[in-house]
Write an enzyme that holds these catalytic residues in place. Structure first.
Site, mmCIF file in Angstrom:
data_model
loop_
_atom_site.group_PDB
_atom_site.id
_atom_site.type_symbol
_atom_site.label_atom_id
_atom_site.label_comp_id
_atom_site.label_asym_id
_atom_site.label_seq_id
_atom_site.Cartn_x
_atom_site.Cartn_y
_atom_site.Cartn_z
ATOM 1 N N SER A 82 -74.114 92.334 -48.071
ATOM 2 C CA SER A 82 -74.021 93.538 -48.897
ATOM 3 C C SER A 82 -72.968 94.497 -48.339
ATOM 4 C CB SER A 82 -75.393 94.238 -48.927
ATOM 5 O OG SER A 82 -75.310 95.509 -49.516
ATOM 6 N N HIS B 19 -76.531 94.832 -44.602
ATOM 7 C CA HIS B 19 -75.675 95.772 -45.329
ATOM 8 C C HIS B 19 -74.577 96.300 -44.415
ATOM 9 C CE1 HIS B 19 -74.300 98.621 -48.230
ATOM 10 N NE2 HIS B 19 -74.503 99.632 -47.395
ATOM 11 N N SER B 20 -73.324 96.208 -44.875
ATOM 12 C CA SER B 20 -72.160 96.737 -44.161
ATOM 13 C C SER B 20 -72.063 96.086 -42.777
ATOM 14 C CB SER B 20 -72.251 98.272 -44.108
ATOM 15 O OG SER B 20 -71.015 98.860 -43.816
ATOM 16 N N MET B 21 -72.110 96.843 -41.690
ATOM 17 C CA MET B 21 -72.105 96.229 -40.367
ATOM 18 C C MET B 21 -73.212 95.191 -40.251
ATOM 19 S SD MET B 21 -72.740 97.910 -36.555
ATOM 20 C CE MET B 21 -74.537 97.773 -36.608
#
Length: 241
Positions: A115, A87-89
């Site tokens: 994500s 997710h993200s990073m």
């Protein structure tokens, strides 16, 4: 200390789900995910240095230092069909780890779930962030409660972690000559995410020769908190990509 925390480890897993947290995040973010999945699914989360059980270890400030270590531990695990979800990073860390896993010849990593992150880098180098800039950036995404930043002790504890992770992802650039993935790619996006649109997420189709699918959920950057059950099941469903 190990990068991998096993939230559930069945004796003979049918599939392994490896979850990579967001900037400032930790392995405990995915602690409750086993309850959404069949008991045959092994649920593993990546524990970055400098937080939770690795609080005494130095933070890792670059992608080139972080992803090879994670890949090495994943290669050492017994080979079962494995899905990486970031997710993200964490999406970028998962992608870079998978590049190294496939380069090493591993063929049991079947899917990358991306994500809350687009493929394209920022159009310009990110400016230096003050403490207030960092806090504003994090709270605007909805992932960290404001009371953390109002407590001086918690603020002092978490700011170095946030600063490290934002520096890592600000400076990260995907290699233009990176080989295409053999694993399939699935994108997961909130329809009100201020940083990545569902259209942006479609760019990830260019990184794989395998299957590509995308899913959009109601919510902001942290849409996956209320939709954790659906996201977890989609990730490991062999019919969903």
């Amino acid at each position: 200390m190990s990068y991998l925390v096993r939230h559930r480890s069945p004796a003979d897993p049918a599939v392994r789900l490896v979850c990579f947290p967001h900037a400032g995040g930790s392995a405990s973010f995915f602690r409750d995910w086993p309850r959404h999945l069949d008991p045959s699914v092994e649920v593993v989360a990546v524990r970055y240095p400098g937080r939770e059980g690795r609080f005494g270890e130095p933070l890792v400030p670059t992608m080139d230092a972080l992803s090879p270590q994670i890949a090495a531990e994943l290669l050492a695990a017994p080979p079962v069909p494995t899905v990486l979800l970031g997710h993200s990073m964490g999406a970028a860390v998962a992608y870079e780890s998978l590049l190294r896993l496939e380069a090493a010849g591993a063929d049991h990593f079947t899917r990358l779930c991306v994500s809350g992150r687009g493929l394209a880098p920022p159009t310009a180098e990110a400016p230096p962030r003050t403490d207030e800039d960092l806090i504003a950036a994090v709270t605007s995404l909805g992932g960290t409660h404001a009371e953390v930043w109002n407590d001086p002790d918690l603020r002092e504890l978490f700011l170095p972690i946030i600063r490290n992770d934002y520096r890592l992802i600000d400076e990260y650039r995907r290699r233009e000559d990176a080989p295409p993935l053999r694993a399939g790619v699935m994108t997961l996006t909130g329809d009100r995410d201020p940083h990545v649109t569902p259209l942006d997420a479609q760019d990830w189709s260019a990184v794989t020769t395998g299957a590509f699918t995308s899913h959009v959920f109601e919510g902001d950057h942290f849409y996956l908190i209320p939709h954790a059950a659906q996201v977890a099941r989609l990730a490991v469903d062999r019919h969903s990509a």
